[in-house]
Scaffold this motif. Structure first.
Motif, PDB file in Angstrom:
ATOM      1  N   GLN A  68      43.993  87.668 -22.451  1.00  0.00           N
ATOM      2  CA  GLN A  68      43.112  87.415 -21.313  1.00  0.00           C
ATOM      3  C   GLN A  68      42.247  86.184 -21.559  1.00  0.00           C
ATOM      4  N   SER A  69      41.728  86.043 -22.764  1.00  0.00           N
ATOM      5  CA  SER A  69      40.902  84.872 -23.085  1.00  0.00           C
ATOM      6  C   SER A  69      41.705  83.589 -22.929  1.00  0.00           C
ATOM      7  N   CYS A  70      42.921  83.598 -23.421  1.00  0.00           N
ATOM      8  CA  CYS A  70      43.788  82.422 -23.279  1.00  0.00           C
ATOM      9  C   CYS A  70      44.052  82.126 -21.805  1.00  0.00           C
TER      10      CYS A  70
ATOM     11  N   CYS B  98      40.823  83.799 -28.080  1.00  0.00           N
ATOM     12  CA  CYS B  98      42.241  83.515 -27.811  1.00  0.00           C
ATOM     13  C   CYS B  98      43.026  83.359 -29.112  1.00  0.00           C
ATOM     14  N   MET B  99      42.448  82.632 -30.044  1.00  0.00           N
ATOM     15  CA  MET B  99      43.127  82.354 -31.315  1.00  0.00           C
ATOM     16  C   MET B  99      42.937  83.471 -32.338  1.00  0.00           C
TER      17      MET B  99
ATOM     18  N   THR C  22      34.317  87.635 -30.017  1.00  0.00           N
ATOM     19  CA  THR C  22      32.958  87.503 -29.508  1.00  0.00           C
ATOM     20  C   THR C  22      32.799  88.143 -28.135  1.00  0.00           C
ATOM     21  N   ILE C  23      33.891  88.220 -27.381  1.00  0.00           N
ATOM     22  CA  ILE C  23      33.839  88.838 -26.053  1.00  0.00           C
ATOM     23  C   ILE C  23      34.703  90.098 -26.124  1.00  0.00           C
TER      24      ILE C  23
ATOM     25  N   VAL D 213      46.526  76.501 -24.774  1.00  0.00           N
ATOM     26  CA  VAL D 213      45.079  76.375 -24.987  1.00  0.00           C
ATOM     27  C   VAL D 213      44.784  75.283 -26.018  1.00  0.00           C
ATOM     28  N   GLU D 214      45.594  75.176 -27.044  1.00  0.00           N
ATOM     29  CA  GLU D 214      45.423  74.106 -28.037  1.00  0.00           C
ATOM     30  C   GLU D 214      45.539  72.736 -27.371  1.00  0.00           C
ATOM     31  N   THR D 215      46.480  72.595 -26.454  1.00  0.00           N
ATOM     32  CA  THR D 215      46.652  71.334 -25.733  1.00  0.00           C
ATOM     33  C   THR D 215      45.419  71.033 -24.888  1.00  0.00           C
ATOM     34  N   ILE D 216      44.888  72.039 -24.209  1.00  0.00           N
ATOM     35  CA  ILE D 216      43.677  71.861 -23.403  1.00  0.00           C
ATOM     36  C   ILE D 216      42.503  71.458 -24.292  1.00  0.00           C
ATOM     37  N   LYS D 217      42.367  72.110 -25.425  1.00  0.00           N
ATOM     38  CA  LYS D 217      41.276  71.793 -26.359  1.00  0.00           C
ATOM     39  C   LYS D 217      41.380  70.342 -26.830  1.00  0.00           C
ATOM     40  N   ALA D 218      42.597  69.922 -27.154  1.00  0.00           N
ATOM     41  CA  ALA D 218      42.796  68.547 -27.617  1.00  0.00           C
ATOM     42  C   ALA D 218      42.421  67.544 -26.523  1.00  0.00           C
ATOM     43  N   GLN D 219      42.761  67.852 -25.279  1.00  0.00           N
ATOM     44  CA  GLN D 219      42.421  66.949 -24.177  1.00  0.00           C
ATOM     45  C   GLN D 219      40.902  66.891 -23.962  1.00  0.00           C
TER      46      GLN D 219
END
Length: 124
Positions: free
Chosen positions: A112-114, A98-99, A104-105, A53-59
Motif C-alpha cells: 500500500q505504501s508503494c 515501502c522498502m 512508521t505507518i 518507487v526507486e525510480t520516483i525517488k531518483a527523479q
C-alpha cells in the motif's frame, strides 16, 4: 481354496492402501508447490512496486527535492492515495515502509505504501 482367495483379497487391500498413500503424498506435494508459487508471485509484485518507487525517488532527488518535506495525502481506511484524504505522510516515511526499512505507518502494508507513492506521482 478358501485360503487362496483370502490372500488375493489381502493383496488387493494392500495395493489400495499403497495407491492411497501415493495419492496423499502427491496431494501434499502439489499443495506445497502451489503455495510456493503464490508466495513468489506476491514477492515479485512487491519487487516491481519497489522498483517503480526507486525510480520516483531518483527523479525527485535529481530535482533536489527534500524527501522529508513532501507530504502525500492518503485515505487511511482504504490505504490508497487520495488527494482529499484525511491522512498525510511524508514521502520519506512512505518510502521506508515501502522498502520495509521501517514500519512508521502501521496502518499500511508495504504494498500500500508503494502504491500510494506511485499513484501520487502519476497524478502530478
Amino acid at each position: 481354496m478358501f485360503r487362496l482367495k483370502r490372500r488375493k483379497g489381502q493383496g488387493a487391500i494392500e495395493y489400495l492402501f499403497m495407491i492411497a498413500a501415493a495419492l496423499v503424498i502427491i496431494l501434499i506435494a502439489v499443495r506445497y508447490v502451489s503455495q510456493s508459487g503464490s508466495q513468489a508471485s506476491q514477492q515479485g509484485n512487491l519487487a516491481q512496486l519497489q522498483s517503480q518507487v526507486e525510480t520516483i525517488k531518483a527523479q525527485l532527488q535529481a530535482q533536489n527535492k527534500d524527501l522529508t518535506s513532501i507530504t502525500i495525502p492518503y485515505n487511511a481506511t482504504t490505504g490508497k492515495y487520495d488527494p482529499n484524504g484525511g491522512s498525510t505522510a511524508t514521502f520519506d516515511n512512505l518510502y521506508k515502509d515501502c522498502m520495509k526499512e521501517s514500519n512508521t505507518i502501521s496502518a499500511l502494508t508495504s504494498e500500500q505504501s508503494c502504491q500510494i507513492i506511485i499513484d501520487w506521482w502519476n497524478s502530478q
